[in-house]
Design a protein around this motif. Sequence first.
Motif: not given
Length: 384
Positions: A28-32
């Motif tokens: 999962h692409a890191a967001k924050g």
Amino acid sequence: MLIPPPLSLYVHLPWCVRKCPYCDFNSHAAKGALPFEEYVDALVRDLDHDLPLVWGRVVNSVFFGGGTPSLFPPEAIDRFLQAASARLRFAPGLEITLETNPGTAEHGRFDRYLAAGVNRLSFGIQSFDDAALQRLGRIHDSAEAERAVKLAQDAGYDNINLDLMYALPQQTLAQAEDDLLRAFALEPTHVSHYQLTLEPNTVFYARPPKGIPDDDSAWDMQEHCQRLLAEAGYAQYEVSAYARPDRQCAHNLNYWRFGDYLGIGAGAHGKITSGAAQHVLRRWKHKHPQTYMAQAGGEAAIGGDEIVPAERLPFEYMLNLLRLHEGFSVADFSARTGLAADALAAPLAQATQRGWLEETDAGRWRPTELGRRFTNDVIELFLD
């Protein structure tokens, strides 16, 4: 009699900077900012919940996979390993691997991973061609890859794997060779060299990139690169794994020998043999990190449990063992599955007749050169 085999521990760290278009792993692409502390807490709760499955057994290897495990700071890795070693019997000097993206490697982190107990690094290089890396959606370039490996070696690492792919979009045979030659210059102890495949539920599967080499070109690359690896001192011991003497990946060897592994983390899969119940259990965890963290430590975090039916065990065993050049013995098959040798009689006869398997003087069965070219066909013989 079903005898529990060696045990490994797999730990899934699900975040990455950006999801690659060919990747079908639970990433999962890191967001924050990432919740490192909360996730480690969840891992420990998950481990506590699964401990009764493996109580008293020795862990022979640990593998941090992802995602991009090197996004996690060394302190988080250290905290989990301390918690795990307090709950499980770690074998002395066991192999502990951390998958690493060169684009997330920072000066000063490698020595702290080493101090935490991580003694093997696996770098996801994929290629040393900058144009190829861009087409693959990687976040690093070739200079960063070389620098990251050298930083790890300077920090004291002497057990390093490099992941490389071939049959990349627009790749030529000469470019595939150059990737290996640049890898050899870094003197890794292990090379994973595998063909790019378009997996379902990936961007590349939905929108295939232009210029993917055809099957004949891919085979030419594979044969040529296998020769280069052998000449450089890397012995092939599995379909896509090559190692210096005594530097095979212990964790992956346990998978391929149908060993047991406890799967901890979001989307992690495990396989556990019960000598008391005489069955093989497969268990997997919920994939989404937030759902997993909220439920870890309870039954709700388990995505599913399955006792493998006896009639499927020959296929599952061969799905792993026939990837290895060393092959298998019928005695090992019986110990790992609890089934009699008769379960293999008919498919072994067919495979031998077709020239796909051969029996050695030591009584082991292994794929022939022809059999290695038709691995999937050989394995299908063992379907019920």
